[in-house]
Design a protein around this motif. Structure first.
Motif, mmCIF file in Angstrom:
data_model
loop_
_atom_site.group_PDB
_atom_site.id
_atom_site.type_symbol
_atom_site.label_atom_id
_atom_site.label_comp_id
_atom_site.label_asym_id
_atom_site.label_seq_id
_atom_site.Cartn_x
_atom_site.Cartn_y
_atom_site.Cartn_z
ATOM 1 N N ALA A 115 -73.818 -3.842 6.960
ATOM 2 C CA ALA A 115 -72.594 -3.994 7.760
ATOM 3 C C ALA A 115 -71.408 -4.359 6.870
ATOM 4 C CB ALA A 115 -72.798 -5.048 8.845
ATOM 5 N N ILE A 116 -71.639 -5.262 5.924
ATOM 6 C CA ILE A 116 -70.559 -5.653 5.006
ATOM 7 C C ILE A 116 -70.144 -4.468 4.146
ATOM 8 C CG2 ILE A 116 -70.002 -7.079 2.990
ATOM 9 C CD1 ILE A 116 -71.761 -9.295 4.355
ATOM 10 N N GLU A 117 -71.127 -3.733 3.636
ATOM 11 C CA GLU A 117 -70.819 -2.562 2.816
ATOM 12 C C GLU A 117 -70.020 -1.538 3.630
ATOM 13 O OE1 GLU A 117 -73.054 0.849 0.115
ATOM 14 O OE2 GLU A 117 -74.270 -0.626 1.198
ATOM 15 N N THR A 118 -70.430 -1.300 4.859
ATOM 16 C CA THR A 118 -69.717 -0.352 5.715
ATOM 17 C C THR A 118 -68.280 -0.806 5.954
ATOM 18 O OG1 THR A 118 -71.780 0.287 6.805
ATOM 19 C CG2 THR A 118 -69.745 0.829 7.947
ATOM 20 N N SER A 119 -68.079 -2.096 6.173
ATOM 21 C CA SER A 119 -66.721 -2.590 6.435
ATOM 22 C C SER A 119 -65.811 -2.462 5.221
ATOM 23 C CB SER A 119 -66.759 -4.038 6.927
ATOM 24 O OG SER A 119 -67.112 -4.921 5.893
ATOM 25 N N HIS A 120 -66.387 -2.334 4.027
ATOM 26 C CA HIS A 120 -65.598 -2.166 2.806
ATOM 27 C C HIS A 120 -65.522 -0.708 2.341
ATOM 28 C CE1 HIS A 120 -66.230 -6.522 2.647
ATOM 29 N NE2 HIS A 120 -65.114 -6.534 1.948
ATOM 30 N N THR A 121 -66.140 0.198 3.085
ATOM 31 C CA THR A 121 -66.153 1.612 2.711
ATOM 32 C C THR A 121 -64.968 2.311 3.363
ATOM 33 O OG1 THR A 121 -68.560 1.614 2.513
ATOM 34 C CG2 THR A 121 -67.516 3.748 2.880
ATOM 35 N N PRO A 122 -64.252 3.137 2.608
ATOM 36 C CA PRO A 122 -63.140 3.880 3.215
ATOM 37 C C PRO A 122 -63.638 4.693 4.417
ATOM 38 C CG PRO A 122 -63.103 4.117 0.829
ATOM 39 C CD PRO A 122 -64.394 3.434 1.182
ATOM 40 N N ASN A 125 -65.449 7.952 4.168
ATOM 41 C CA ASN A 125 -66.769 7.984 3.526
ATOM 42 C C ASN A 125 -67.888 7.415 4.394
ATOM 43 O OD1 ASN A 125 -65.495 9.045 1.282
ATOM 44 N ND2 ASN A 125 -65.293 7.073 0.266
ATOM 45 N N VAL A 126 -67.557 6.811 5.521
ATOM 46 C CA VAL A 126 -68.571 6.153 6.350
ATOM 47 C C VAL A 126 -69.630 7.148 6.834
ATOM 48 C CG1 VAL A 126 -68.958 4.913 8.526
ATOM 49 C CG2 VAL A 126 -67.096 4.223 7.000
ATOM 50 N N ALA A 127 -69.230 8.343 7.228
ATOM 51 C CA ALA A 127 -70.194 9.330 7.735
ATOM 52 C C ALA A 127 -71.219 9.730 6.682
ATOM 53 C CB ALA A 127 -69.461 10.568 8.256
ATOM 54 N N HIS A 128 -70.884 9.571 5.420
ATOM 55 C CA HIS A 128 -71.796 9.970 4.341
ATOM 56 C C HIS A 128 -72.730 8.850 3.903
ATOM 57 C CE1 HIS A 128 -69.394 13.585 4.027
ATOM 58 N NE2 HIS A 128 -68.308 12.822 3.930
ATOM 59 N N MET A 129 -72.538 7.668 4.422
ATOM 60 C CA MET A 129 -73.337 6.521 3.974
ATOM 61 C C MET A 129 -74.842 6.688 4.159
ATOM 62 S SD MET A 129 -70.981 3.207 4.747
ATOM 63 C CE MET A 129 -72.135 2.104 3.936
ATOM 64 N N PRO A 130 -75.319 7.258 5.273
ATOM 65 C CA PRO A 130 -76.774 7.403 5.378
ATOM 66 C C PRO A 130 -77.369 8.180 4.201
ATOM 67 C CG PRO A 130 -75.772 7.775 7.508
ATOM 68 C CD PRO A 130 -74.647 7.669 6.504
ATOM 69 N N MET A 131 -76.757 9.286 3.833
ATOM 70 C CA MET A 131 -77.275 10.085 2.724
ATOM 71 C C MET A 131 -77.106 9.381 1.379
ATOM 72 S SD MET A 131 -76.674 11.935 5.489
ATOM 73 C CE MET A 131 -74.921 12.196 5.538
ATOM 74 N N GLU A 132 -76.080 8.542 1.262
ATOM 75 C CA GLU A 132 -75.873 7.806 0.017
ATOM 76 C C GLU A 132 -76.916 6.705 -0.177
ATOM 77 O OE1 GLU A 132 -71.825 6.467 -0.052
ATOM 78 O OE2 GLU A 132 -71.024 8.508 -0.064
ATOM 79 N N HIS A 133 -77.622 6.363 0.889
ATOM 80 C CA HIS A 133 -78.671 5.347 0.800
ATOM 81 C C HIS A 133 -80.065 5.975 0.798
ATOM 82 C CE1 HIS A 133 -75.266 2.781 1.690
ATOM 83 N NE2 HIS A 133 -76.010 1.762 1.295
#
Length: 176
Positions: A115-122, A125-133
């Motif tokens: 949640a913290i990482e998402t709140s600091h992500t532009p 880029n949020v939609a790409h976070m699942p694949m980035e993990h």
């Protein structure tokens, strides 16, 4: 001049205003229980300065228009589903041998850091976070793909659509 901060669920400021006259300024507040820990969203509409000032430090103020209150109300309907998802992971780890306290501490810390990482992500880029993990062919990719194929995320979106559109139609019928 009185200012009213309404905590009445399902009644937007425009519906509360006639009930609290002669007060002329009404703001709806939707706090969540976690404000006891000074975290979490507090929806406010409209953001009246004296109320905003009074809530300083209680959580994250989310300022929206009255017409958007229902949208956030529906998104908050994901809370118990999230907790069930979290509990499933905790219980699975316990079932295969991890201490319950360790499992709970790990999962809550994991979700907090995401949640913290998402709140600091532009935003872009949020939609790409699942694949980035994920590692291609790895554990995260396998589980996300399995849940996607099982229709979990589609069912979630359909449930939210139902809550939003069904309730809005019911409210419109009630007002006619």
């Amino acid at each position: 001049d009185h200012i009213v901060g309404s905590l009445v669920a399902g009644m937007p400021p425009s519906a509360v205003a006639p009930l609290v006259a002669p007060a002329t300024r009404v703001s709806q507040l939707i706090p969540l229980p976690a404000i006891a820990y000074h975290v979490g969203p507090i929806v406010i509409s409209p953001a009246l300065t004296p109320i905003v000032d009074a809530l300083e430090g209680c959580g994250d103020l989310i300022e929206i228009e009255e017409s958007q209150i229902r949208i956030l109300s529906v998104t908050s309907a994901t809370m118990s589903s999230f907790l069930q998802y979290q509990n499933t992971a905790i219980d699975w780890a316990v079932k295969v041998g991890l201490d319950h306290g360790v499992s709970r501490d790990y999962m809550t810390s994991l979700y907090k850091c995401l949640a913290i990482e998402t709140s600091h992500t532009p935003l872009e880029n949020v939609a790409h976070m699942p694949m980035e993990h994920e590692t291609p062919g790895g554990l995260n990719e396998y589980l996300r793909t399995t849940l996607t194929q099982a229709g979990m995320y589609d069912a979630m979106a359909q449930g939210m659509d139902y809550l939003y559109f069904h309730k809005n139609l019911a409210q419109a019928r009630d007002q006619d």
